[in-house]
Design a protein around this motif. Structure first.
Motif, PDB file in Angstrom:
ATOM      1  N   SER A 120      57.951  11.218  49.277  1.00 21.33           N
ATOM      2  CA  SER A 120      58.050  11.277  47.821  1.00 21.33           C
ATOM      3  C   SER A 120      56.978  12.174  47.216  1.00 21.33           C
ATOM      4  O   SER A 120      57.219  12.877  46.229  1.00 21.33           O
ATOM      5  CB  SER A 120      57.916   9.874  47.223  1.00 21.33           C
TER       6      SER A 120
ATOM      7  N   GLN B 185      57.995  15.683  47.765  1.00 21.74           N
ATOM      8  CA  GLN B 185      59.098  15.963  46.832  1.00 21.74           C
ATOM      9  C   GLN B 185      58.560  16.239  45.439  1.00 21.74           C
ATOM     10  O   GLN B 185      58.955  17.210  44.785  1.00 21.74           O
ATOM     11  CB  GLN B 185      60.063  14.781  46.784  1.00 21.74           C
TER      12      GLN B 185
ATOM     13  N   LEU C 141      58.275  10.455  43.299  1.00 22.83           N
ATOM     14  CA  LEU C 141      59.713  10.678  43.465  1.00 22.83           C
ATOM     15  C   LEU C 141      60.439  10.662  42.128  1.00 22.83           C
ATOM     16  O   LEU C 141      61.392  11.408  41.919  1.00 22.83           O
ATOM     17  CB  LEU C 141      60.301   9.602  44.381  1.00 22.83           C
TER      18      LEU C 141
ATOM     19  N   HIS D 177      64.742  15.265  48.337  1.00 20.07           N
ATOM     20  CA  HIS D 177      64.277  14.156  49.174  1.00 20.07           C
ATOM     21  C   HIS D 177      65.422  13.614  50.013  1.00 20.07           C
ATOM     22  O   HIS D 177      66.586  13.674  49.621  1.00 20.07           O
ATOM     23  CB  HIS D 177      63.700  13.040  48.291  1.00 20.07           C
TER      24      HIS D 177
END
Length: 301
Positions: free
Chosen positions: A83, A86, A165, A130
């Motif tokens: 995350s 990402q 995320l 992701h």
């Protein structure tokens, strides 16, 4: 199965190749089982986990423009299972795409630095995605459900999304950043029961841990206790840095808050793989600090 083989330029990040090797292991097991092809970006560098910009925004943008450009050379989306990666790389991608139109001088400055180092230019021609988004949006939950061979019936799972995320990027087309459901929908697809609790979208405390350790551990302890109070058998996270604070440091967290917790924390690919009938030994579940045995026993392994 999807109509054609899904292929991604794979950015595993640092933590999954070190302290959370089991995430690297279980991601390989998951994608192989689903027929997803990963082409690992061996020449990629650390995204900086949000620290580069503390010194220089240009540094963060240039380092990650290079990472994205490696995926662009393959004409593939960049896939990460972290995350934090990402959030950082996705935000850089978003910012540079915007700068192509609004700040072309800055865009050229970034590419000038890449050219100086002999790197391919960033073009803004791909997407940073992701693993969770790839499963939900590309593979599809219906297809995933068709692959489930061992339903996780009776297992109560508490998602821990963390912050990067959901909120690092301006636009996330796959979920609601304030009221997400994608992980809970995955749990339902696997036959598990999602558990809701207040801290599931909050920070795990990892970013504070190097300079405000007590506060960091109190944050982690609060989230774990809330999940336990809500009836969770385990916590599941799509971020290895969250995993470090919630699992690896859980014994230290217990000392700080003065409570015994003992909540297993799984990586998202590990949970999915269990429902696909993949053995716990292949998933590195014995590497966790908090024993995953209660989860496996509840599932009949």
């Amino acid at each position: 199965m999807p109509s054609q083989t899904l292929r991604y330029a794979y950015f595993p990040g640092c933590v999954a190749q070190g302290a959370c090797r089991e995430l690297y292991q279980s991601t390989a097991a998951l994608t192989q089982a689903l027929g997803i092809e990963l082409i690992e970006l061996k020449k990629a560098s650390c995204c900086g986990s949000g620290t580069f910009k503390e010194d220089s925004q240009l540094l963060e943008d240039t380092v990650n423009a290079r990472n994205i450009a490696l995926a662009e050379q393959l004409n593939l989306p960049l896939l990460t299972h972290c995350s934090t990666c990402q959030g950082v790389i996705g935000h850089v991608d978003e910012r540079l795409k915007e700068s192509q139109q609004t700040n072309p001088n800055y865009f050229e400055q970034v590419n000038g630095l890449l050219k100086k180092e002999g790197c391919s230019p960033y073009r803004g021609s791909t997407e940073v995605k992701h693993l969770l988004w790839a499963l939900v949006a590309d593979y599809g939950l219906e297809e995933l459900q068709n692959r489930v061979s061992r339903k996780l019936a009776g297992l109560k799972c508490a998602a821990f999304y963390g912050c990067y995320l959901l909120r690092a990027q301006t636009h996330i087309p796959y979920d609601d950043p304030l009221e997400p459901e994608s992980m809970e929908n995955v749990f339902r697809t696997l036959g598990a029961t999602p558990i809701y609790y207040r801290g599931r979208t909050q920070c795990c405390g990892w970013p504070l841990s190097s300079y405000a350790t007590t506060q960091s551990f109190k944050m982690a302890g609060s989230h774990i206790q809330e999940a336990l109070d809500a009836g969770a058998d385990c916590m599941v996270t799509p971020c290895p840095l969250c995993h470090l604070n919630l699992d690896s440091r859980q014994p230290e967290v217990e000392k700080v808050i003065g409570k015994t917790l003992g909540l297993p924390v799984l990586h998202l690919p590990q949970l999915i793989c269990l429902a696909l009938g993949i053995s716990p030994q292949q998933l590195g579940l014995d590497r966790h600090i908090v024993s995953t045995r209660p989860v496996l026993e509840k599932l009949g392994f």
